[in-house]
Design a protein around this motif. Structure first.
Motif, PDB file in Angstrom:
ATOM      1  N   MET A   1       0.840  -1.199   0.000  1.00 29.00           N
ATOM      2  CA  MET A   1       0.000   0.000   0.000  1.00 29.00           C
ATOM      3  C   MET A   1       0.877   1.251   0.000  1.00 29.00           C
ATOM      4  O   MET A   1       2.082   1.190   0.151  1.00 29.00           O
ATOM      5  CB  MET A   1      -0.959   0.006   1.196  1.00 29.00           C
ATOM      6  CG  MET A   1      -0.265  -0.011   2.560  1.00 29.00           C
ATOM      7  SD  MET A   1      -1.161   0.820   3.873  1.00 29.00           S
ATOM      8  CE  MET A   1      -2.817   0.226   3.609  1.00 29.00           C
ATOM      9  N   SER A  30      -5.130  11.727   8.761  1.00 26.40           N
ATOM     10  CA  SER A  30      -6.344  10.957   8.443  1.00 26.40           C
ATOM     11  C   SER A  30      -7.609  11.795   8.410  1.00 26.40           C
ATOM     12  O   SER A  30      -8.713  11.259   8.270  1.00 26.40           O
ATOM     13  CB  SER A  30      -6.485   9.823   9.460  1.00 26.40           C
ATOM     14  OG  SER A  30      -6.310  10.284  10.786  1.00 26.40           O
ATOM     15  N   GLN A  33     -10.883  11.352   5.959  1.00 27.88           N
ATOM     16  CA  GLN A  33     -10.756  10.105   5.187  1.00 27.88           C
ATOM     17  C   GLN A  33     -11.814   9.107   5.652  1.00 27.88           C
ATOM     18  O   GLN A  33     -12.150   9.055   6.832  1.00 27.88           O
ATOM     19  CB  GLN A  33      -9.358   9.498   5.399  1.00 27.88           C
ATOM     20  CG  GLN A  33      -8.226  10.335   4.836  1.00 27.88           C
ATOM     21  CD  GLN A  33      -8.167  10.333   3.310  1.00 27.88           C
ATOM     22  OE1 GLN A  33      -8.905   9.602   2.651  1.00 27.88           O
ATOM     23  NE2 GLN A  33      -7.295  11.158   2.759  1.00 27.88           N
ATOM     24  N   GLU A  36     -12.606   3.189   6.584  1.00 26.50           N
ATOM     25  CA  GLU A  36     -11.943   1.947   6.151  1.00 26.50           C
ATOM     26  C   GLU A  36     -10.509   2.199   5.697  1.00 26.50           C
ATOM     27  O   GLU A  36      -9.657   1.337   5.848  1.00 26.50           O
ATOM     28  CB  GLU A  36     -12.772   1.207   5.085  1.00 26.50           C
ATOM     29  CG  GLU A  36     -12.880   1.887   3.743  1.00 26.50           C
ATOM     30  CD  GLU A  36     -14.121   2.778   3.620  1.00 26.50           C
ATOM     31  OE1 GLU A  36     -14.731   3.129   4.661  1.00 26.50           O
ATOM     32  OE2 GLU A  36     -14.475   3.143   2.475  1.00 26.50           O
ATOM     33  N   ARG A  37     -10.235   3.396   5.179  1.00 26.91           N
ATOM     34  CA  ARG A  37      -8.841   3.697   4.790  1.00 26.91           C
ATOM     35  C   ARG A  37      -7.960   3.859   6.026  1.00 26.91           C
ATOM     36  O   ARG A  37      -6.794   3.484   6.031  1.00 26.91           O
ATOM     37  CB  ARG A  37      -8.782   4.990   3.968  1.00 26.91           C
ATOM     38  CG  ARG A  37      -9.448   4.882   2.610  1.00 26.91           C
ATOM     39  CD  ARG A  37      -9.129   6.138   1.796  1.00 26.91           C
ATOM     40  NE  ARG A  37      -9.987   6.233   0.614  1.00 26.91           N
ATOM     41  CZ  ARG A  37     -10.086   7.327  -0.140  1.00 26.91           C
ATOM     42  NH1 ARG A  37      -9.402   8.423   0.167  1.00 26.91           N
ATOM     43  NH2 ARG A  37     -10.875   7.343  -1.185  1.00 26.91           N
ATOM     44  N   ALA A  40      -7.272   0.462   7.446  1.00 23.81           N
ATOM     45  CA  ALA A  40      -6.276  -0.267   6.643  1.00 23.81           C
ATOM     46  C   ALA A  40      -4.855   0.131   7.051  1.00 23.81           C
ATOM     47  O   ALA A  40      -3.960  -0.723   7.138  1.00 23.81           O
ATOM     48  CB  ALA A  40      -6.506  -0.003   5.155  1.00 23.81           C
ATOM     49  N   PHE A 211      -3.343   8.122   1.940  1.00 20.42           N
ATOM     50  CA  PHE A 211      -4.751   7.684   1.985  1.00 20.42           C
ATOM     51  C   PHE A 211      -5.497   7.887   0.666  1.00 20.42           C
ATOM     52  O   PHE A 211      -6.608   7.412   0.504  1.00 20.42           O
ATOM     53  CB  PHE A 211      -5.512   8.480   3.051  1.00 20.42           C
ATOM     54  CG  PHE A 211      -5.059   8.201   4.463  1.00 20.42           C
ATOM     55  CD1 PHE A 211      -5.506   7.051   5.117  1.00 20.42           C
ATOM     56  CD2 PHE A 211      -4.215   9.056   5.133  1.00 20.42           C
ATOM     57  CE1 PHE A 211      -5.109   6.785   6.422  1.00 20.42           C
ATOM     58  CE2 PHE A 211      -3.821   8.802   6.441  1.00 20.42           C
ATOM     59  CZ  PHE A 211      -4.263   7.661   7.083  1.00 20.42           C
ATOM     60  N   GLY A 212      -4.912   8.683  -0.238  1.00 23.53           N
ATOM     61  CA  GLY A 212      -5.653   9.097  -1.423  1.00 23.53           C
ATOM     62  C   GLY A 212      -6.286  10.464  -1.190  1.00 23.53           C
ATOM     63  O   GLY A 212      -6.237  10.999  -0.077  1.00 23.53           O
TER      64      GLY A 212
END
Ligand SMILES: *Cc1c(COP(=O)(O)O)cnc(C)c1O
Length: 217
Positions: A1, A30, A33, A36-37, A40, A211-212
């Motif tokens: 990841m 975070s 976000q 679930e991210r 993970a 995280f994107g």
């Protein structure tokens, strides 16, 4: 990841700067976000996170700490004085000490509790009117007043102006920390954390690269 890739890039930047392996702390930002991210990244073993909003953090981290054990959560967003009490009980560090009224409030809370999160003073290195942070010319005096209140100031934090080359801002922050005898430097985000490490960052705050993109919808 993406976490593994960012960790590898941090290690490479430490080596390139001739710095000790592990001398830079990765704060995984975070805020906003999907849960679930965040889960993970916890499941991948990371335990140091950053949040911008007291309410969002208070709704998320007590449960996640119950589930995953000790997690360090750092407050990196602007902190209202009326939320300082919640913040002191929730966060392990506050990176955004930026005005006398907040410093005084934190000092009172620390005295009541006999403990205090690690603190960073935010500096508005670009002197942007809309941005929080102590102005560069006021830093030495503000730090002296914080020390006089027994606040545990760990270092300085900055967010360089968008569109500027970050490097001169990082250099200025490092110089201000050094002349005040502070070792902590919270600087560098997804787009510039390697430059920050080259300039001496001890804490990088990386969100979207791990995280994107954030969806503020
Ligand atoms: C959101 C935020 C970050 C993370 O930004 P990315 O560009 O997503 O890495 C870092 N520091 C502060 C103060 C932030 O508000």
């Amino acid at each position: 990841m993406a976490l593994a890739e960012i960790s590898a890039r941090i290690s490479a930047a430490e080596r390139a700067a001739g710095r000790a392996e592990g001398s830079v702390t990765l704060i995984a930002v975070s805020k906003v976000q999907p849960l679930e991210r965040v889960v993970a990244v916890l499941e991948a073993g990371h335990r140091i996170f950053g949040e911008n909003y007291v309410q969002e953090a208070a709704g998320k981290w007590p449960d996640l700490r119950a589930r995953f054990g000790a997690v360090e959560v750092h407050m990196i967003g602007p902190l209202q004085t009326n939320k300082a009490k919640v913040a002191v009980d929730l966060f392990d560090a506050i990176h955004t000490v930026d005005r006398p009224s907040l410093a005084e409030k934190l000092a009172r809370l620390a005295q009541d509790r006999g403990r205090c999160p690690a603190l960073f003073v935010q500096v508005n290195t670009g002197e942007e009117p809309q941005k929080a942070g102590v102005l560069p010319g006021d830093v030495d005096g503000f730090l002296a007043s914080c020390i006089a209140m027994d606040l545990p100031i760990r270092g300085l934090m900055c967010i360089p102006p968008e569109g500027d080359d970050s490097t001169p801002h990082f250099a200025t922050l490092a110089e201000m920390a050094a002349r005040n005898g502070l070792t902590g430097l919270s600087m560098g985000m997804s787009g510039d954390f390697e430059a920050a490490i080259a300039a001496g960052a001890t804490h990088v705050r990386v969100g979207s690269a791990i995280f994107g993109a954030r969806n503020y919808g």
